[in-house]
Every structure is written in C-alpha cells, then in structure tokens.
Scaffold this motif. Sequence first.
Motif, PDB file in Angstrom:
ATOM      1  N   THR A 144     -42.669 -28.257  34.829  1.00  0.00           N
ATOM      2  CA  THR A 144     -42.153 -28.142  33.455  1.00  0.00           C
ATOM      3  C   THR A 144     -42.933 -27.101  32.636  1.00  0.00           C
ATOM      4  O   THR A 144     -44.100 -26.835  32.910  1.00  0.00           O
ATOM      5  CB  THR A 144     -42.224 -29.508  32.743  1.00  0.00           C
ATOM      6  N   TRP A 146     -43.977 -25.411  28.560  1.00  0.00           N
ATOM      7  CA  TRP A 146     -44.736 -25.896  27.412  1.00  0.00           C
ATOM      8  C   TRP A 146     -43.922 -25.950  26.126  1.00  0.00           C
ATOM      9  O   TRP A 146     -44.394 -26.476  25.130  1.00  0.00           O
ATOM     10  CB  TRP A 146     -45.955 -24.981  27.174  1.00  0.00           C
ATOM     11  N   ASN A 147     -42.712 -25.394  26.113  1.00  0.00           N
ATOM     12  CA  ASN A 147     -42.063 -25.200  24.796  1.00  0.00           C
ATOM     13  C   ASN A 147     -41.532 -26.498  24.167  1.00  0.00           C
ATOM     14  O   ASN A 147     -41.604 -26.652  22.956  1.00  0.00           O
ATOM     15  CB  ASN A 147     -40.985 -24.112  24.856  1.00  0.00           C
ATOM     16  N   LYS A 170     -45.884 -31.510  37.783  1.00  0.00           N
ATOM     17  CA  LYS A 170     -46.880 -30.482  37.457  1.00  0.00           C
ATOM     18  C   LYS A 170     -46.469 -29.905  36.101  1.00  0.00           C
ATOM     19  O   LYS A 170     -45.536 -29.109  36.024  1.00  0.00           O
ATOM     20  CB  LYS A 170     -46.888 -29.394  38.541  1.00  0.00           C
ATOM     21  N   GLU A 173     -49.686 -25.513  32.053  1.00  0.00           N
ATOM     22  CA  GLU A 173     -51.141 -25.514  31.821  1.00  0.00           C
ATOM     23  C   GLU A 173     -51.461 -25.514  30.322  1.00  0.00           C
ATOM     24  O   GLU A 173     -52.526 -25.978  29.921  1.00  0.00           O
ATOM     25  CB  GLU A 173     -51.784 -24.294  32.494  1.00  0.00           C
ATOM     26  N   GLY A 203     -49.787 -22.868  37.637  1.00  0.00           N
ATOM     27  CA  GLY A 203     -48.514 -22.678  38.318  1.00  0.00           C
ATOM     28  C   GLY A 203     -48.646 -22.117  39.725  1.00  0.00           C
ATOM     29  O   GLY A 203     -48.148 -22.721  40.689  1.00  0.00           O
ATOM     30  N   GLY A 207     -48.496 -25.702  41.130  1.00  0.00           N
ATOM     31  CA  GLY A 207     -47.032 -25.629  41.064  1.00  0.00           C
ATOM     32  C   GLY A 207     -46.444 -25.160  42.381  1.00  0.00           C
ATOM     33  O   GLY A 207     -45.507 -25.752  42.922  1.00  0.00           O
ATOM     34  N   PHE A 221     -37.090 -27.480  38.279  1.00  0.00           N
ATOM     35  CA  PHE A 221     -37.964 -26.527  37.595  1.00  0.00           C
ATOM     36  C   PHE A 221     -37.346 -26.095  36.271  1.00  0.00           C
ATOM     37  O   PHE A 221     -36.154 -25.806  36.202  1.00  0.00           O
ATOM     38  CB  PHE A 221     -38.161 -25.290  38.490  1.00  0.00           C
ATOM     39  N   SER A 224     -39.446 -19.724  33.359  1.00  0.00           N
ATOM     40  CA  SER A 224     -38.966 -18.344  33.333  1.00  0.00           C
ATOM     41  C   SER A 224     -38.056 -18.058  34.520  1.00  0.00           C
ATOM     42  O   SER A 224     -38.155 -18.690  35.575  1.00  0.00           O
ATOM     43  CB  SER A 224     -40.162 -17.395  33.365  1.00  0.00           C
ATOM     44  N   LEU A 246     -33.422 -22.092  33.349  1.00  0.00           N
ATOM     45  CA  LEU A 246     -34.150 -20.843  33.117  1.00  0.00           C
ATOM     46  C   LEU A 246     -33.915 -20.319  31.707  1.00  0.00           C
ATOM     47  O   LEU A 246     -33.691 -21.091  30.782  1.00  0.00           O
ATOM     48  CB  LEU A 246     -33.764 -19.847  34.203  1.00  0.00           C
ATOM     49  N   CYS A 279     -35.232 -22.181  24.780  1.00  0.00           N
ATOM     50  CA  CYS A 279     -34.449 -21.381  25.734  1.00  0.00           C
ATOM     51  C   CYS A 279     -32.999 -21.242  25.290  1.00  0.00           C
ATOM     52  O   CYS A 279     -32.358 -20.248  25.572  1.00  0.00           O
ATOM     53  CB  CYS A 279     -34.551 -21.962  27.132  1.00  0.00           C
ATOM     54  N   GLN A 318     -48.443 -14.851  24.768  1.00  0.00           N
ATOM     55  CA  GLN A 318     -47.064 -14.882  24.261  1.00  0.00           C
ATOM     56  C   GLN A 318     -46.964 -14.116  22.934  1.00  0.00           C
ATOM     57  O   GLN A 318     -45.979 -13.428  22.685  1.00  0.00           O
ATOM     58  CB  GLN A 318     -46.592 -16.329  24.059  1.00  0.00           C
ATOM     59  N   ARG A 321     -46.803 -10.560  23.748  1.00  0.00           N
ATOM     60  CA  ARG A 321     -45.524 -10.270  24.383  1.00  0.00           C
ATOM     61  C   ARG A 321     -44.424 -10.142  23.316  1.00  0.00           C
ATOM     62  O   ARG A 321     -43.610  -9.215  23.343  1.00  0.00           O
ATOM     63  CB  ARG A 321     -45.217 -11.426  25.336  1.00  0.00           C
ATOM     64  N   GLU A 369     -34.980 -12.122  27.030  1.00  0.00           N
ATOM     65  CA  GLU A 369     -35.424 -13.293  26.289  1.00  0.00           C
ATOM     66  C   GLU A 369     -36.792 -12.987  25.663  1.00  0.00           C
ATOM     67  O   GLU A 369     -37.751 -12.682  26.367  1.00  0.00           O
ATOM     68  CB  GLU A 369     -35.537 -14.487  27.248  1.00  0.00           C
TER      69      GLU A 369
END
Length: 462
Positions: A144, A146-147, A170, A173, A203, A207, A221, A224, A246, A279, A318, A321, A369
């Motif tokens: 999974t 974190w959002n 899992k 992190e 991951g 993961g 899953f 991303s 995703l 997402c 992030q 990014r 995205e």
Amino acid sequence: MKAHDGMYIDGAWQPAAGKDTIPVVNPADDQVIAHVPAGTAADIDTAVRAARAAFAGWASAPPAERAARIGALRDVLVARKDEIAETVTAELGSPLPFSQVVHAGVPIAVAGSYAELAAQYSFEERLGNSTVLLEPVGVVGAITPWNYPLHQIVAKVAPALAAGCTVVLKPAEDTPLVAQLFAEAVHEAGLPAGVFNLVTGLGPVAGQALAEHDGVDLISFTGSTAVGRQIGAIAGAAVKPVALELGGKSANVILPSADLAKAVNVGVANVMSNSGQTCSAWTRMLVHADQYDEAVELAVAAAHKYGDRIGPVVNAKQQARVHGYIEKGVAEGARLVAGGPEAPREQGCFVSPTVFADVTPDMTIAQEEIFGPVLSLLKYEDEDDALRIANGTVYGLAGAVWAGDEAEAVAFARRMDTGQVDINGGRFNPLAPFGGYKQSGVGRELGPHGLGEYLQTKSLQF
Ligand code: NAP
Ligand code: MG
C-alpha cells in the motif's frame, strides 16, 4: 510518537530479522517522530508462513464468524479514531480535521461495509446443473501507498478477510505508524493468529520480497504505475492473480449548461484536498471556450482560499517532484495564475495551491500524474472536443461531469474511458467499485466487486 520495534506476525509483535530501521518524518515540520524496523526477505518469509498456516482455519470459518470479527475490527477503529487521526496527521502531515473525517472516517465506513457484506454475500451460486463455489484465493500479499494510508490498507484487508483469505501487508515506508495501529486493532478485535500479518520496510526490499514469494497466492498493489508494472510482471511470470490500483489524470468536464461557479469550486476543492495527493483527483478541468475566462477567475479565487489551510505533501522528494512539474508547466507555455514553484514556507514540505490556465492537451502537466495541489484548466470547443481531451491520456481512473440536467451529464459519462464518474458532484459511496480503465490499473476495490477479487470459482456439475 509511539512505535513498535518489531513486526506483527502470527498474532504477536516479534523481533525483526535485521537491525536496520526507517525514520518516520512529519512533513509539516521536518521532525523525526519515530523509527520502525526495516523488514527483509526473512521477515516476509516468516509472515507468509504464518499466513499460510492460518489459511485453512480462516477459510473454513463460517462467513458469519468472519463477519463478526470484521465488525469487531470496525468497532476498535471507531474507539481509536482520534488516535488514528493524530497518527496520520503526524506522519502524513494532513490537517487534523481532514484526518478525522477522511483518514479515520472512510476506513471505518469501509470496514463496516465488509462486516455487512461478509454476512450477506452468497459464496455459492446455482447455474443450470452446476453449483458454483466461491472460494478464497489464499494468502494475499498487500502493498500500500502513503496517500490514504489507512483507507488503502482497509480497502485490501477487509475484503480479503471477508473472502476467507489471510494477509501479509507491506505498508508505505512514509506512513508505517498507522499500519502498526491497524495491527493493534486487528489484535484487539480477536482475529485468529496469522490471519493478518504486518511487515514494515522498503519497497524494493520487503515489498519486492513479498511480491516474489512463492507462498503468496494473490498480490494487491496500490501505488505508482512504474512499480505497478513491475509487480504485474512478477505476478504474470508466476501465474498468480494481481490487482493494481495505479495512477490517474482525471477530467472534470463542465458542460455549458452546468452551474459554473459550483462546478469550479467543487473541482478546485477536489484537487486541493489531501494536498493533491489523490489518485482519483480531477486534475484537469475542461471548460467551454465561451465560459473559459470566467472559470479561470473563479478557480483562482477558490485556490487562494486554500493558501494556508492546505497541508504539506508527504516528503521532500515529492515536494521537489511537484515543484519540478510546475516549472515544466511554465516552460511549456502554460499560464500560471495561482501558486508557483516556490515553497511557501521555510519549514515543512509545503506546495502552494497552484492553478494553470491555457493548458493544452499535449503538455506534460496535462498528461502526467503530478500528485500535488496543481490544477490545469483546458479549453474545449464542443462536446466531441471535450470527450477527446477527457479520454486523451493513458489513464482512466475517475472523472466528473457537470450539466444542467442529469441525463445530459450521464450521456457524456457513458462515453468516458474511466472507472468512476461523479455526476454533478455525487457523493462518495463505499460500495461502488473503484479502479481503473487503461493504465490506471487492473481489478476493482470496495463493495461486492472488491470482495470478488479475493475469490476463485469451483464448479460442481450434477
Ligand atoms: P510507489 O513507489 O509505487 O509506492 C507504493 C508502494 O509500493 C509502497 O509501499 C512502496 O514502498 C512499494 N514499492 C516501491 N517499490 C517497490 C518494489 N520494487 N516492489 C514492491 N513494492 C514496492 O509510489 P511512491 O514512490 O510512494 O510515489 C511515487 C508516485 O506514485 C507519486 O508521485 C504518485 O504519482 C504515484 N502514487 C500513486 C498512488 C495511487 O494511489 N494510485 C499512491 C501513491 C503514489 P516504499 O514506501 O518503501 O516506497
Ligand atoms: Mg517509493
């Protein structure tokens, strides 16, 4: 914050196989708030064995018994909802009221829905001269992000348990503390040892070991598209079912007959909520040429309201990014009308609520995205043009249509290549299937469709 220094495996907190730990950082003030163990392939192996050992017993428990345990789990989540909200605020940085309503509230609703579904679902059906048995797939490996850290856990674990599967989780992190809290809740709810197991870790280490483990029968899953592709390839090679939730680049289509102010205001709120880390967020707003300038003005005013109410994004990487995408938008010729690529505060991973006008469908910010509080306004000439733009990305997770008349909005929604569409601002429904067309994923979560993902059929002919 309180953290366990072990893994929850086989009904108890057990020491991790290795000594490495992962720091947990609050992105609102950059402070390290806890450390959790960094799981290895050895921890994953112990957890998968525990899940395997527990499978036969859990799979054969009467559905009413499984329903009662999921109901008890829901009740523990309710009793500990303030702690859940505070934990998510500390590790994700989201404002406390949002954590209370969404990060704590939605998982409670979803767990409640599966307590009911487990009791009502028909695990057997009659087809002509056959009886079809719907049997649990086996041991589930859940990975999974974190959002929406607790929602994404519950959206996998609750249906898996309802189906009679056992689980190794899992979590991301960046948000392991709410996952540990969830393991405590599972324990308090009295689920049998080994039915749910937690391994925290990175991951590419924990993961990947989970996805590759021979003892895992199904991988679920969320994250991303890049990692989802790898997980899909691993599952394909091992011929095991996989569910992939995703990315998205959803369109908010405002038809000329719509209440423009309402559609723009709700649309901006949708993108800014959770600091844009959703997402299914409607990150592309499509407006008719005749109403475009008015929509831009309304969107700028709405975005300014979020100036200091918005939380940070999850981490510095992030933040960089998202700022990179904003710079790219400017470089490719979009018109920046609110926000921008400068951090609004010295401390914390904040991004200003940002709006771009004059975005064209081929620009990077209209295709990729961003996962931050960044909205793009695109102009369309007629309905066919709007549909071409709406469907013109590799994604197809969600979307919205606004029109004066519901039937007109529905007619447009039918032509969209996407898994969910909100009509004139429709409300969240925890029973509605959630998942993607095209590269937004494979499979569905939530409600009876989500439960079906964890079942396989066996036909008996008479
Ligand atoms: P990610 O790397 O795909 O993370 C999702 C989960 O997969 C995490 O638990 C992650 O562990 C794990 N993971 C990473 N690499 C793995 C591997 N090789 N094998 C198995 N598991 C692995 O996503 P991210 O790096 O956190 O975010 C990057 C971008 O993904 C975002 O900017 C956003 O565009 C997108 N995203 C989408 C969603 C969604 O709901 N669709 C959610 C989050 C992110 P770690 O936590 O240790 O990395
Ligand atoms: Mg990652």
